[in-house]
Enzyme design. Structure first.
Site, PDB file in Angstrom:
ATOM      1  N   ASP A  67      30.156  -1.431 -13.462  1.00 29.54           N
ATOM      2  CA  ASP A  67      31.669  -0.827 -13.194  1.00 29.54           C
ATOM      3  C   ASP A  67      31.159  -2.098 -11.557  1.00 29.54           C
ATOM      4  O   ASP A  67      31.087  -2.129 -10.900  1.00 29.54           O
ATOM      5  CB  ASP A  67      32.121   0.253 -12.480  1.00 29.54           C
ATOM      6  CG  ASP A  67      30.841   0.921 -11.861  1.00 29.54           C
ATOM      7  OD1 ASP A  67      29.586   0.473 -11.388  1.00 29.54           O
ATOM      8  OD2 ASP A  67      30.447   2.371 -12.254  1.00 29.54           O
ATOM      9  N   ASP A 136      31.118  14.927 -10.108  1.00 35.23           N
ATOM     10  CA  ASP A 136      32.078  14.880 -11.289  1.00 35.23           C
ATOM     11  C   ASP A 136      31.592  14.865 -12.986  1.00 35.23           C
ATOM     12  O   ASP A 136      32.501  15.173 -13.563  1.00 35.23           O
ATOM     13  CB  ASP A 136      32.832  15.163 -11.448  1.00 35.23           C
ATOM     14  CG  ASP A 136      33.410  13.122 -11.984  1.00 35.23           C
ATOM     15  OD1 ASP A 136      32.765  12.768 -11.831  1.00 35.23           O
ATOM     16  OD2 ASP A 136      35.158  12.806 -11.816  1.00 35.23           O
ATOM     17  N   HIS A 138      30.457  11.953 -14.225  1.00 32.21           N
ATOM     18  CA  HIS A 138      30.559  10.883 -14.922  1.00 32.21           C
ATOM     19  C   HIS A 138      29.521   9.648 -14.956  1.00 32.21           C
ATOM     20  O   HIS A 138      28.553   9.735 -13.846  1.00 32.21           O
ATOM     21  CB  HIS A 138      32.106  10.099 -14.331  1.00 32.21           C
ATOM     22  CG  HIS A 138      31.470   9.082 -12.962  1.00 32.21           C
ATOM     23  ND1 HIS A 138      32.348   9.606 -11.705  1.00 32.21           N
ATOM     24  CD2 HIS A 138      30.895   8.865 -12.242  1.00 32.21           C
ATOM     25  CE1 HIS A 138      32.442   9.552 -10.730  1.00 32.21           C
ATOM     26  NE2 HIS A 138      30.919   8.205 -10.895  1.00 32.21           N
ATOM     27  N   GLU A 143      35.557   8.698 -16.163  1.00 28.27           N
ATOM     28  CA  GLU A 143      36.148  10.098 -15.094  1.00 28.27           C
ATOM     29  C   GLU A 143      36.235  10.917 -16.311  1.00 28.27           C
ATOM     30  O   GLU A 143      35.888  10.262 -17.982  1.00 28.27           O
ATOM     31  CB  GLU A 143      37.141   9.419 -14.168  1.00 28.27           C
ATOM     32  CG  GLU A 143      36.867   8.866 -13.252  1.00 28.27           C
ATOM     33  CD  GLU A 143      35.685   9.553 -11.796  1.00 28.27           C
ATOM     34  OE1 GLU A 143      35.507   9.995 -12.629  1.00 28.27           O
ATOM     35  OE2 GLU A 143      36.317   8.534 -11.033  1.00 28.27           O
TER      36      GLU A 143
HETATM   37  C1  GLP Z   1      29.193   5.950  -8.470  1.00 27.90           C
HETATM   38  C2  GLP Z   1      28.954   4.398  -9.852  1.00 27.90           C
HETATM   39  C3  GLP Z   1      28.098   5.930 -10.595  1.00 27.90           C
HETATM   40  C4  GLP Z   1      26.909   6.070  -9.780  1.00 27.90           C
HETATM   41  C5  GLP Z   1      27.654   7.896  -8.980  1.00 27.90           C
HETATM   42  C6  GLP Z   1      26.788   8.476  -8.038  1.00 27.90           C
HETATM   43  O1  GLP Z   1      30.768   6.996  -9.102  1.00 27.90           O
HETATM   44  N1  GLP Z   1      30.413   4.046 -10.566  1.00 27.90           N
HETATM   45  O2  GLP Z   1      27.497   4.587 -11.432  1.00 27.90           O
HETATM   46  O3  GLP Z   1      25.924   6.425 -10.659  1.00 27.90           O
HETATM   47  O4  GLP Z   1      28.826   6.898  -7.986  1.00 27.90           O
HETATM   48  O5  GLP Z   1      25.880   7.366  -7.587  1.00 27.90           O
HETATM   49  P1  GLP Z   1      25.361   7.744  -5.945  1.00 27.90           P
HETATM   50  O6  GLP Z   1      24.074   7.652  -6.659  1.00 27.90           O
HETATM   51  O7  GLP Z   1      25.615   7.415  -4.666  1.00 27.90           O
HETATM   52  O8  GLP Z   1      25.692   9.601  -6.266  1.00 27.90           O
END
Ligand code: GLP
Length: 263
Positions: A67, A136, A138, A143
């Site tokens: 993404d 959440d 995802h 989402e």
């Molecule tokens: C973002 C990314 C996800 C990732 C998430 C968690 O939302 N789009 O791909 O898994 O963050 O991030 P973190 O590892 O910083 O908790």
């Protein structure tokens, strides 16, 4: 799902890097799906170490990131493209021609999304997709409520996601409200999936997506529909799981399990 509980973040990072490295050694032209966020930073550090110390070769690996924020140019320091170069690509022998990250500043995100799907198809599909999980539940930026059939597309971000990710920006208002993200359908087509997760704040969503019902409200639960998923957690993220004894038995008897079920 194979559930591997490790004592802490360091061990989670080492275990997940070993899984990725052994896939690259098995297939030099691996098609590798990659994730961003704090969670995989330790995994990428370990991969860099394996590259430097053991010569793990990235030159033929093709990578597809999950993404990107809409509106951020590839060299913007909050872009996921920048993150990937800073944390992994520039430290290994990645071939920039084989590196794909959605383009956040494209004029036509819809057309770009279709093009991205086509590039994945052209390579023969993703062999191993690395994932993290959002607060959440995802995966990528899918989402709650995202269709399990969804493909790469634009997604509006949840308030919780914007707040969670505000730590990377000067102020919460600077966090883009939209992203281009691979869909759940895109992710489920990967041959193997590796989800890594760390921290007490993720314990609730981990219990939900691993042991709860399949629901588009926790999009990571779609992984229950895939036939080759490995989840590597640290003890804090695993603290709300109820079947820990079983997972640990399988982990500690890997040799016997491999003989019987081939994993
Ligand atoms: C973002 C990314 C996800 C990732 C998430 C968690 O939302 N789009 O791909 O898994 O963050 O991030 P973190 O590892 O910083 O908790």
């Amino acid at each position: 799902m194979e559930i591997i509980i490790t004592p802490d973040y360091e061990q989670m990072s080492k275990t997940s890097a070993q899984i990725i490295a052994s896939e690259i050694k098995r297939k030099h032209d691996l098609v590798l799906g990659l994730a961003t966020g704090d969670t995989p930073v330790g995994t990428y550090d370990e991969l860099v170490k394996i590259h430097k110390e053991e010569g793990l070769d990235f030159s033929k690996v093709t990578t597809f990131n999950l993404d990107e924020y809409i509106g951020l140019a590839p060299l913007h320091k909050n872009s996921y493209n920048f993150f990937m170069w800073e944390n992994l690509f520039k430290h290994v022998n990645a071939n920039s021609g084989n590196v794909y990250v959605p383009q956040g500043n494209t004029d036509d995100p819809e057309e770009f999304s279709q093009w991205y799907e086509e590039q994945i198809k052209k390579t023969g599909g993703i062999d191993l997709q690395v994932l993290g999980i959002g607060g959440d539940g995802h995966i990528a930026f899918n989402e709650p409520g995202s269709s399990f059939a969804s493909r790469t597309r634009i997604k509006a971000l949840e308030k919780q996601t914007i707040e969670d990710n505000a730590r990377f920006f000067k102020k919460v208002e600077d966090v883009p409200r939209f992203a281009i993200t691979m869909g759940i359908g895109t992710i489920l087509e990967a041959k193997k999936i590796l989800l890594i997760v760390s921290g007490k704040n993720k314990a609730g969503v981990c219990a939900q997506f691993i042991e709860g019902p399949v629901s588009s409200q926790i999009t990571a639960s779609a992984l229950q529909l895939h036939n080759y998923v490995t989840v590597v957690l640290d003890a804090d993220a695993a603290s709300k799981l109820t079947r820990t004894e079983y997972y640990n038995w399988v982990r500690d008897n890997k040799h016997m399990v491999q003989k019987k079920v081939g994993r």
